[in-house]
Every structure is written in C-alpha cells, then in structure tokens.
Design an enzyme around this catalytic site. Structure first.
Site, PDB file in Angstrom:
ATOM      1  N   GLU A  31       5.598  33.002  26.274  1.00  0.00           N
ATOM      2  CA  GLU A  31       5.662  33.394  24.864  1.00  0.00           C
ATOM      3  C   GLU A  31       6.937  32.809  24.242  1.00  0.00           C
ATOM      4  OE1 GLU A  31       6.473  37.511  24.128  1.00  0.00           O
ATOM      5  OE2 GLU A  31       6.282  37.243  21.962  1.00  0.00           O
ATOM      6  N   GLY A  76      13.578  19.181  16.960  1.00  0.00           N
ATOM      7  CA  GLY A  76      12.619  20.270  17.197  1.00  0.00           C
ATOM      8  C   GLY A  76      11.489  19.804  18.110  1.00  0.00           C
TER       9      GLY A  76
HETATM   10  N1  COA Z   1       6.791  22.868   8.069  1.00  0.00           N
HETATM   11  C1  COA Z   1       6.015  21.766   8.211  1.00  0.00           C
HETATM   12  N2  COA Z   1       6.369  20.681   8.943  1.00  0.00           N
HETATM   13  C2  COA Z   1       7.578  20.707   9.510  1.00  0.00           C
HETATM   14  C3  COA Z   1       8.472  21.796   9.404  1.00  0.00           C
HETATM   15  C4  COA Z   1       8.023  22.919   8.639  1.00  0.00           C
HETATM   16  N3  COA Z   1       8.780  23.982   8.474  1.00  0.00           N
HETATM   17  N4  COA Z   1       9.603  21.514  10.070  1.00  0.00           N
HETATM   18  C5  COA Z   1       9.420  20.276  10.602  1.00  0.00           C
HETATM   19  N5  COA Z   1       8.216  19.810  10.255  1.00  0.00           N
HETATM   20  C6  COA Z   1       7.613  18.553  10.640  1.00  0.00           C
HETATM   21  C7  COA Z   1       8.531  17.372  10.409  1.00  0.00           C
HETATM   22  O1  COA Z   1       8.382  16.847   9.106  1.00  0.00           O
HETATM   23  C8  COA Z   1       8.051  16.388  11.453  1.00  0.00           C
HETATM   24  O2  COA Z   1       6.890  15.740  11.027  1.00  0.00           O
HETATM   25  P1  COA Z   1       6.672  14.160  11.355  1.00  0.00           P
HETATM   26  O3  COA Z   1       6.787  14.034  12.851  1.00  0.00           O
HETATM   27  O4  COA Z   1       5.292  13.882  10.831  1.00  0.00           O
HETATM   28  O5  COA Z   1       7.747  13.461  10.644  1.00  0.00           O
HETATM   29  C9  COA Z   1       7.641  17.315  12.606  1.00  0.00           C
HETATM   30  O6  COA Z   1       7.392  18.596  12.033  1.00  0.00           O
HETATM   31  C10 COA Z   1       8.709  17.458  13.664  1.00  0.00           C
HETATM   32  O7  COA Z   1       9.960  17.543  13.042  1.00  0.00           O
HETATM   33  P2  COA Z   1      11.316  17.722  13.846  1.00  0.00           P
HETATM   34  O8  COA Z   1      12.345  16.904  13.157  1.00  0.00           O
HETATM   35  O9  COA Z   1      11.097  17.512  15.279  1.00  0.00           O
HETATM   36  O10 COA Z   1      11.570  19.287  13.571  1.00  0.00           O
HETATM   37  P3  COA Z   1      12.976  20.041  13.411  1.00  0.00           P
HETATM   38  O11 COA Z   1      14.004  19.430  14.267  1.00  0.00           O
HETATM   39  O12 COA Z   1      13.292  20.199  11.971  1.00  0.00           O
HETATM   40  O13 COA Z   1      12.582  21.460  13.993  1.00  0.00           O
HETATM   41  C11 COA Z   1      12.000  23.689  13.220  1.00  0.00           C
HETATM   42  C12 COA Z   1      11.542  22.228  13.411  1.00  0.00           C
HETATM   43  C13 COA Z   1      10.838  24.481  12.627  1.00  0.00           C
HETATM   44  C14 COA Z   1      12.388  24.278  14.544  1.00  0.00           C
HETATM   45  C15 COA Z   1      13.231  23.651  12.280  1.00  0.00           C
HETATM   46  O14 COA Z   1      12.879  23.068  11.057  1.00  0.00           O
HETATM   47  C16 COA Z   1      13.839  25.047  12.021  1.00  0.00           C
HETATM   48  O15 COA Z   1      14.722  25.469  12.721  1.00  0.00           O
HETATM   49  N6  COA Z   1      13.341  25.748  10.969  1.00  0.00           N
HETATM   50  C17 COA Z   1      13.868  27.082  10.638  1.00  0.00           C
HETATM   51  C18 COA Z   1      13.508  28.106  11.679  1.00  0.00           C
HETATM   52  C19 COA Z   1      12.017  28.245  11.890  1.00  0.00           C
HETATM   53  O16 COA Z   1      11.232  28.212  10.937  1.00  0.00           O
HETATM   54  N7  COA Z   1      11.622  28.392  13.162  1.00  0.00           N
HETATM   55  C20 COA Z   1      10.235  28.498  13.565  1.00  0.00           C
HETATM   56  C21 COA Z   1       9.723  29.865  13.484  1.00  0.00           C
HETATM   57  S1  COA Z   1       9.965  30.735  14.945  1.00  0.00           S
END
Ligand code: COA
Length: 347
Positions: A87, A103
């Site tokens: 999980e 991410g």
């Molecule tokens: N919604 C939609 N798409 C998203 C996204 C979001 N919130 N965040 C990232 N993406 C997309 C990116 O555009 C990318 O797309 P691509 O490969 O087509 O360019 C893909 O997902 C991967 O992006 P990446 O750069 O690896 O993601 P990241 O390093 O920004 O990490 C999260 C993603 C969600 C972990 C980060 O944005 C974050 O910490 N967000 C706030 C906390 C959160 O929402 N956590 C998840 C809930 S538990």
C-alpha cells in the site's frame, strides 16, 4: 529525451540516488524520516500532520527516499502486506523539483524494490489531483485484486480514488528508456527483413522526371515490386479512358493556361516558385508513352498542375479561376472513370 530518461542519466552520473529505510530507531534514519515527513506535510496540506507522522514513523511502514546532490527531494511511504500487495500511503516530491521526472524514477525504484521482496502489485488511494500522475505510472481505477484481500487492511480515505498497479517480475523498470530503445531497434530490424523502407533514394530531378517512361524507373520502386504488386488494370482498358478525359480537359474553355509549359522568359520567377512544374503537353506525352499504369498517377499529375497554378496565382486572378473550373470538371470525369474501372474489375 523523456523526463525519465533525463532523470536516469542524472542517476547514472551519481547526481541522484535512492534508498529504502524504515524506522529502526537509528539517528540517521530518524533524521531522514523527519525530513520526509516535512516534505509530505508541505505537499499534502489536506492530510493531518499527526497522521502523516504516525505512519512515516510506524515500524511496519517503509520509506523509499530520493536524493539529489545528497539532499532529500522526495519519497514514498509504503507498507507491504505479505506477498500480496504494497500500500502506498504517501508520495511527494519537494515543490521546486516536481515535474522533472523524479516522481517517475521514484515509482520505478519502488517497483524494483518490491520485485526483490516478491510483491508485484500496488494499491493506493490517489489524491484526485494526482490521478494523472498515477495513470502515467501504470495505475488504473480497475482493481483486479479480490476485495477480501485488501478490505480492512488498507486505510480508507474520503475524497481519494482507489487505484491499482500490477507490474511484472522480469521487467527492468529502472531502464525503461533502454528497454524501449531495444524494442524499437528489434522492430526496425524485423521491418528491414520485409521492407526496403529504410533505404533512401536520391529522388528524381525535373529532367529525369520528364523522361520517365515506366513507374519502375523511379529509383526504389523496382525493388519493392516482388513484395508489393499494385493492383493494375490492363493498359488497353485504362489508357483509352484516360485519353478520353484528357481530350475533354484539353477542349475545356478554361484549359488555355495549361496547354503548354509556362514560358520562363516571360514569367521570370515562375520556376523559382514552382519546383515541380507540369502541363498538359507532359501529360499527353506520358499518355502516348503508356506511363500511366493506374489512374491515380494520372490524377496526381492533374492535381499537381492545378495546385501549381493556385500556388503561383492569387485567388482573384483568371488563372486561379481556370484551375478551379478545370479541376471541378476533371473530378467529375474521373468519378465516371473510377466507376467504369470498378465495373471492369468485377468482370
Ligand atoms: N497530475 C497529472 N499529471 C502529473 C501530475 C499531476 N499532479 N504530476 C506529474 N504529472 C505528470 C507529469 O507531467 C509527467 O508527465 P509526462 O511524463 O507525460 O511528461 C508524469 O506525470 C511524471 O512526472 P514526474 O516529473 O515524474 O512527476 P513528479 O516528479 O512531479 O512527481 C508527484 C509527481 C505527484 C509525486 C509530485 O508532483 C508531487 O509531489 N505532488 C504533490 C503531492 C501529491 O499530489 N502526491 C500524490 C498523492 S499521494
């Protein structure tokens, strides 16, 4: 290069790194978990801080940490349930490092870690803002694990969407760009066995094009003939029909701009603008030579002639109008020819 590929390169160069830890009461790990809790606290503002703290420091949970230049940039806190699933409780990347591929890299490391402990499935309640991200990591809203295997085990969240990701034991998730490169190369090799599409021929200049007698004389066409044979109709059937259309077009009242090649001494820049000139004399010559094996090539020649005229002349000119009128009539006549050819093929 994709963001994941860029992040992989950074990892290969040692600028970013990952490791899994748990609360084993060592100072080093407690410090990391505290830092991670702070990142989660900032990035998941709706989540109560006490609740985050409880799970991050809970000894049944583990955390995958992501470092950039030795600084913590994010992580995933997760809990394995036997060999059935893990999980994902929290996941976040620090604000100024988001959407740079970390991410994705983090999730790929988690997949690899779970492969090593015999788990091939994640479940998580995704924050609605992050559903897009999870989908890109292979998560779906369709849960294939029977409910009794996870109900009561994982935490229920209001406003989140339960998502599942099933991954494969043998895929190297840390080298997806390399894997795709290999697959592309394998597909291209396979295509090369059955096609010459990778061989690029020089093409024809205008002088050679005007002298063309047979379609096979176009470089490359002959090589494909044993693999691909165009559906042809006998020239005895085809050519009289094309000649008929040609004569109708020749005697059309608006044919005068097309009957002869444009005189480059009169229209000085014509051949600078129009790189593939054609006129009805050329078409007539090709009909005499038996060049047209299909009506499509005949149509393409006429189309080019009309297009050239519309490229060189403005819409309010006589020439432009002639092209429009001629083309309308040409299409009408060719529809009849196409119908006749279809009927011939059926016989
Ligand atoms: N919604 C939609 N798409 C998203 C996204 C979001 N919130 N965040 C990232 N993406 C997309 C990116 O555009 C990318 O797309 P691509 O490969 O087509 O360019 C893909 O997902 C991967 O992006 P990446 O750069 O690896 O993601 P990241 O390093 O920004 O990490 C999260 C993603 C969600 C972990 C980060 O944005 C974050 O910490 N967000 C706030 C906390 C959160 O929402 N956590 C998840 C809930 S538990």
């Amino acid at each position: 290069m994709s963001r994941d590929a860029i992040a992989k390169t950074e990892e290969d160069k040692g600028r970013i790194g990952f490791k899994v830890i748990r609360n084993d009461h060592t100072i080093e790990n407690l410090k990391y978990l505290l830092e991670l809790r702070t990142i989660f606290g900032c990035q998941l503002p709706k989540m109560p801080k006490e609740y985050i703290t409880r799970l991050v420091f809970d000894t049944k949970h583990r955390s995958l940490l992501g470092f950039k230049n030795k600084m913590l940039v994010g992580g995933i806190t997760f809990r394995p349930f036997g060999n059935v699933f893990a999980e994902i409780a929290f996941l976040a990347i620090t604000g100024n490092e988001q959407v740079k591929g970390y991410g994705t890299r983090l999730m790929n490391h988690l997949k690899q870690y779970c492969q090593s402990i015999g788990i091939f499935r994640f479940l998580t309640y995704a924050d609605n803002y992050a559903i897009g991200y999870f989908k890109k990591q292979g998560f779906t809203k369709t849960i294939t694990l029977p409910e009794h295997e996870y109900k009561g085990y994982i935490k229920d969240y209001d406003g989140g969407t339960l998502m599942e990701c099933v991954f494969r034991p043998k895929i190297d998730y840390l080298n997806i760009p390399g894997l795709i490169k290999k697959q592309r190369a394998a597909i291209f090799d396979k295509i090369k066995e059955i096609s010459n599409s990778h061989i690029v021929h020089k093409g024809l200049d205008n002088a050679k094009r005007a002298k063309l007698k047979r379609i096979e004389d176009i470089p490359g066409i002959k090589d494909t003939m044993h693999k691909w044979k165009p559906k042809t109709i006998s020239p005895d059937v085809l050519l009289p029909k094309l000649r008929r259309v040609y004569n109708i077009m020749k005697h059309h009242p608006d044919s005068w701009p097309f009957l002869e090649p444009v005189d480059g001494t009169q229209v000085i820049d014509y051949y600078e603008v129009i790189k593939e000139p054609i006129d009805m004399q050329v078409i007539e010559q090709r009909l005499k030579n038996g060049f047209y094996r299909t009506h499509h090539i005949f149509m393409a020649d006429f189309r080019r002639m009309f297009d050239n005229c519309r490229i060189y002349n403005k819409p309010d000119t006589e020439y432009y109008k002639c092209a429009e009128n001629m083309e309308a009539r040409f299409k009408e006549e060719m529809l009849k020819v196409e119908q006749e050819l279809k009927d011939e093929m059926k016989l």
